[in-house]
Design a protein around this motif. Structure first.
Motif, PDB file in Angstrom:
ATOM      1  N   ILE A 172       6.417 -16.930  12.433  1.00 50.46           N
ATOM      2  CA  ILE A 172       6.701 -16.298  13.699  1.00 50.46           C
ATOM      3  C   ILE A 172       5.658 -16.645  14.757  1.00 50.46           C
ATOM      4  O   ILE A 172       5.898 -16.568  15.958  1.00 50.46           O
ATOM      5  N   ASN A 173       4.467 -17.045  14.319  1.00 42.91           N
ATOM      6  CA  ASN A 173       3.385 -17.362  15.244  1.00 42.91           C
ATOM      7  C   ASN A 173       3.382 -18.827  15.666  1.00 42.91           C
ATOM      8  O   ASN A 173       2.606 -19.220  16.520  1.00 42.91           O
ATOM      9  N   LYS A 174       4.219 -19.635  15.055  1.00 42.15           N
ATOM     10  CA  LYS A 174       4.234 -21.053  15.372  1.00 42.15           C
ATOM     11  C   LYS A 174       5.334 -21.322  16.395  1.00 42.15           C
ATOM     12  O   LYS A 174       6.512 -21.153  16.123  1.00 42.15           O
ATOM     13  N   VAL A 175       4.938 -21.730  17.607  1.00 41.90           N
ATOM     14  CA  VAL A 175       5.894 -21.920  18.694  1.00 41.90           C
ATOM     15  C   VAL A 175       6.564 -23.280  18.598  1.00 41.90           C
ATOM     16  O   VAL A 175       7.779 -23.387  18.697  1.00 41.90           O
ATOM     17  N   GLU A 176       5.761 -24.349  18.363  1.00 43.97           N
ATOM     18  CA  GLU A 176       6.329 -25.688  18.312  1.00 43.97           C
ATOM     19  C   GLU A 176       6.527 -26.126  16.870  1.00 43.97           C
ATOM     20  O   GLU A 176       5.587 -26.175  16.082  1.00 43.97           O
ATOM     21  N   ILE A 177       7.770 -26.427  16.529  1.00 47.10           N
ATOM     22  CA  ILE A 177       8.113 -26.875  15.176  1.00 47.10           C
ATOM     23  C   ILE A 177       8.882 -28.181  15.288  1.00 47.10           C
ATOM     24  O   ILE A 177       9.879 -28.259  16.004  1.00 47.10           O
ATOM     25  N   CYS A 178       8.383 -29.216  14.620  1.00 41.60           N
ATOM     26  CA  CYS A 178       9.014 -30.539  14.671  1.00 41.60           C
ATOM     27  C   CYS A 178       9.166 -31.030  16.108  1.00 41.60           C
ATOM     28  O   CYS A 178      10.182 -31.658  16.458  1.00 41.60           O
ATOM     29  N   GLY A 179       8.197 -30.701  16.967  1.00 39.65           N
ATOM     30  CA  GLY A 179       8.258 -31.138  18.354  1.00 39.65           C
ATOM     31  C   GLY A 179       9.187 -30.326  19.226  1.00 39.65           C
ATOM     32  O   GLY A 179       9.404 -30.654  20.399  1.00 39.65           O
ATOM     33  N   VAL A 180       9.767 -29.259  18.669  1.00 38.56           N
ATOM     34  CA  VAL A 180      10.697 -28.408  19.428  1.00 38.56           C
ATOM     35  C   VAL A 180       9.977 -27.137  19.848  1.00 38.56           C
ATOM     36  O   VAL A 180       9.397 -26.436  19.012  1.00 38.56           O
ATOM     37  N   ASN A 181       9.997 -26.840  21.142  1.00 38.50           N
ATOM     38  CA  ASN A 181       9.403 -25.601  21.645  1.00 38.50           C
ATOM     39  C   ASN A 181      10.391 -24.468  21.379  1.00 38.50           C
ATOM     40  O   ASN A 181      11.362 -24.288  22.112  1.00 38.50           O
ATOM     41  N   ARG A 213      21.749 -27.568  19.035  1.00 37.80           N
ATOM     42  CA  ARG A 213      20.549 -27.054  19.707  1.00 37.80           C
ATOM     43  C   ARG A 213      20.696 -25.569  20.036  1.00 37.80           C
ATOM     44  O   ARG A 213      19.735 -24.803  19.947  1.00 37.80           O
ATOM     45  N   GLY A 214      21.895 -25.169  20.354  1.00 39.39           N
ATOM     46  CA  GLY A 214      22.142 -23.766  20.689  1.00 39.39           C
ATOM     47  C   GLY A 214      22.127 -22.838  19.487  1.00 39.39           C
ATOM     48  O   GLY A 214      22.185 -21.614  19.641  1.00 39.39           O
ATOM     49  N   ASN A 215      22.064 -23.420  18.269  1.00 36.71           N
ATOM     50  CA  ASN A 215      22.035 -22.603  17.055  1.00 36.71           C
ATOM     51  C   ASN A 215      20.742 -22.770  16.254  1.00 36.71           C
ATOM     52  O   ASN A 215      20.654 -22.315  15.114  1.00 36.71           O
ATOM     53  N   LEU A 216      19.749 -23.417  16.858  1.00 31.03           N
ATOM     54  CA  LEU A 216      18.477 -23.606  16.155  1.00 31.03           C
ATOM     55  C   LEU A 216      17.743 -22.288  15.920  1.00 31.03           C
ATOM     56  O   LEU A 216      16.968 -22.158  14.972  1.00 31.03           O
ATOM     57  N   ARG A 217      17.998 -21.300  16.796  1.00 28.30           N
ATOM     58  CA  ARG A 217      17.390 -19.988  16.569  1.00 28.30           C
ATOM     59  C   ARG A 217      17.916 -19.367  15.268  1.00 28.30           C
ATOM     60  O   ARG A 217      17.214 -18.593  14.616  1.00 28.30           O
ATOM     61  N   LEU A 218      19.138 -19.723  14.903  1.00 23.64           N
ATOM     62  CA  LEU A 218      19.706 -19.249  13.635  1.00 23.64           C
ATOM     63  C   LEU A 218      18.916 -19.821  12.461  1.00 23.64           C
ATOM     64  O   LEU A 218      18.609 -19.115  11.490  1.00 23.64           O
ATOM     65  N   LEU A 243      15.769 -20.759  12.591  1.00 25.48           N
ATOM     66  CA  LEU A 243      14.471 -20.086  12.610  1.00 25.48           C
ATOM     67  C   LEU A 243      14.529 -18.730  11.926  1.00 25.48           C
ATOM     68  O   LEU A 243      13.628 -18.362  11.173  1.00 25.48           O
ATOM     69  N   SER A 244      15.593 -17.983  12.178  1.00 23.43           N
ATOM     70  CA  SER A 244      15.708 -16.649  11.574  1.00 23.43           C
ATOM     71  C   SER A 244      15.854 -16.733  10.060  1.00 23.43           C
ATOM     72  O   SER A 244      15.366 -15.867   9.332  1.00 23.43           O
ATOM     73  N   VAL A 245      16.502 -17.799   9.575  1.00 24.18           N
ATOM     74  CA  VAL A 245      16.703 -17.949   8.129  1.00 24.18           C
ATOM     75  C   VAL A 245      15.402 -18.363   7.438  1.00 24.18           C
ATOM     76  O   VAL A 245      15.051 -17.815   6.385  1.00 24.18           O
ATOM     77  N   ILE A 246      14.645 -19.300   8.034  1.00 22.44           N
ATOM     78  CA  ILE A 246      13.446 -19.781   7.352  1.00 22.44           C
ATOM     79  C   ILE A 246      12.341 -18.723   7.335  1.00 22.44           C
ATOM     80  O   ILE A 246      11.378 -18.849   6.575  1.00 22.44           O
ATOM     81  N   GLN A 247      12.494 -17.669   8.143  1.00 20.83           N
ATOM     82  CA  GLN A 247      11.543 -16.554   8.067  1.00 20.83           C
ATOM     83  C   GLN A 247      11.536 -15.945   6.666  1.00 20.83           C
ATOM     84  O   GLN A 247      10.519 -15.432   6.202  1.00 20.83           O
ATOM     85  N   ARG A 248      12.665 -16.022   5.980  1.00 21.26           N
ATOM     86  CA  ARG A 248      12.772 -15.439   4.626  1.00 21.26           C
ATOM     87  C   ARG A 248      11.952 -16.226   3.601  1.00 21.26           C
ATOM     88  O   ARG A 248      11.690 -15.727   2.508  1.00 21.26           O
ATOM     89  N   PHE A 249      11.579 -17.446   3.957  1.00 22.09           N
ATOM     90  CA  PHE A 249      10.877 -18.310   3.006  1.00 22.09           C
ATOM     91  C   PHE A 249       9.426 -18.541   3.421  1.00 22.09           C
ATOM     92  O   PHE A 249       8.790 -19.467   2.935  1.00 22.09           O
ATOM     93  N   ASN A 250       8.904 -17.685   4.300  1.00 23.59           N
ATOM     94  CA  ASN A 250       7.572 -17.939   4.846  1.00 23.59           C
ATOM     95  C   ASN A 250       6.436 -17.553   3.915  1.00 23.59           C
ATOM     96  O   ASN A 250       5.284 -17.744   4.249  1.00 23.59           O
ATOM     97  N   PHE A 304      30.751 -18.299  13.421  1.00 25.73           N
ATOM     98  CA  PHE A 304      30.030 -19.462  12.894  1.00 25.73           C
ATOM     99  C   PHE A 304      28.759 -19.047  12.170  1.00 25.73           C
ATOM    100  O   PHE A 304      28.444 -19.576  11.104  1.00 25.73           O
ATOM    101  N   SER A 305      28.029 -18.091  12.723  1.00 23.90           N
ATOM    102  CA  SER A 305      26.770 -17.664  12.102  1.00 23.90           C
ATOM    103  C   SER A 305      27.006 -17.087  10.711  1.00 23.90           C
ATOM    104  O   SER A 305      26.214 -17.300   9.789  1.00 23.90           O
ATOM    105  N   THR A 306      28.113 -16.359  10.539  1.00 25.61           N
ATOM    106  CA  THR A 306      28.453 -15.779   9.234  1.00 25.61           C
ATOM    107  C   THR A 306      28.679 -16.868   8.197  1.00 25.61           C
ATOM    108  O   THR A 306      28.292 -16.734   7.028  1.00 25.61           O
ATOM    109  N   TYR A 307      29.273 -17.975   8.642  1.00 28.42           N
ATOM    110  CA  TYR A 307      29.539 -19.090   7.740  1.00 28.42           C
ATOM    111  C   TYR A 307      28.284 -19.938   7.524  1.00 28.42           C
ATOM    112  O   TYR A 307      28.030 -20.426   6.418  1.00 28.42           O
TER     113      TYR A 307
END
Length: 257
Positions: free
Chosen positions: A3-12, A44-49, A51-58, A90-93
């Protein structure tokens, strides 16, 4: 933490767009017609999805960029297989697809590989454990789990240990006033203790005091596991001579140490 990392793989990640349901529907229609620009905008419009999933693996110690890339692969797979006629968001799937991709990555690239049969045994044991807990309101012993599975308790115990996540030696277990105690501070190592380290240095120094023949004999006898007879045959002297030279060399080293 992620959650503290703003830039991931060059993406802000703080500037990622958020698509409305209407925008998603329009983009999906364009994607069906082969519009690659719409596809890129949708991903690109679903990259926040992702991010929310990988929080579970932090808490697994994995590189955030790696997890994000794997999550993006899951997102793209979800997009490629998504059927708009099912009337499902789409998010459910997509979420189960992203999680599945991440789990496959963690399973296939974890530092310690565990065989499929061992994992299957462990998961069956966990199911028995959960069922037993619900029925008896207490956790079963390894013996009770093994009996239910008709297996040896040692095999069950080994399988359960095998699926535990490895713990870093630098994992803090206690922290007070800035002074942390790490796992490595509580692990005993009898093999590589300071005493053994000093003895090893002394032994090496003592070996240097021997002549080449004595050093060679001790090396063959105690570091390569040869018998006196084998040493005698190799260097062309009698076994009695090997015995005398060996004893003399050891006595010499004892005096030095």
């Amino acid at each position: 933490m992620l959650i503290n990392k703003v830039e991931i793989c060059g993406v802000n990640t703080s500037k990622l767009p958020v698509l409305s349901d209407t925008e998603k529907t329009k983009l999906l229609d364009r994607i069906k017609k082969g519009d690659m620009a719409a596809r890129e905008e949708f991903v690109r419009g679903n990259l926040r999805l992702v991010l929310s999933v990988i929080q579970r693996f932090n808490n697994r110690g994995e590189n955030v960029d790696d997890l994000f890339q794997v999550g993006c692969i899951g997102l793209i797979k979800a997009l490629d297989n998504f059927d708009t006629s099912l009337m499902v968001k789409f998010s459910t799937y997509a979420v189960p697809m992203i999680i599945g991709e991440l789990r496959r990555y963690l399973r296939d690239y974890q530092p310690v590989r565990v065989s499929r049969s061992l994992r299957d045994t462990a998961y069956r044991a966990l199911q028995v454990k959960e069922s037993f807990l619900k029925k008896h309101e207490r956790e079963p012993t390894i013996l009770e789990i093994a009996k239910e599975l008709d297996m040896k308790k040692e095999d069950v115990s080994f399988a359960l240990d095998a699926i535990l996540d490895p713990v870093s030696l630098f994992e803090p277990v206690y922290n007070e006033s800035g002074d942390a105690i790490f796992v490595m501070d509580q692990v005993s190592d009898d093999k590589n203790s300071d005493e053994n380290w000093i003895e090893e240095i002394s032994l090496k120094e003592a070996m240097k005091k021997l002549n080449d023949r004595e050093r060679h004999i001790l090396n063959l006898r105690f570091f390569r596991g040869r018998t006196q007879m084998e040493v005698a045959e190799e260097i062309g002297i009698s076994q009695a001579q090997v015995s005398r030279l060996e004893k003399s060399a050891i006595d010499h080293m004892k005096k030095y140490i």
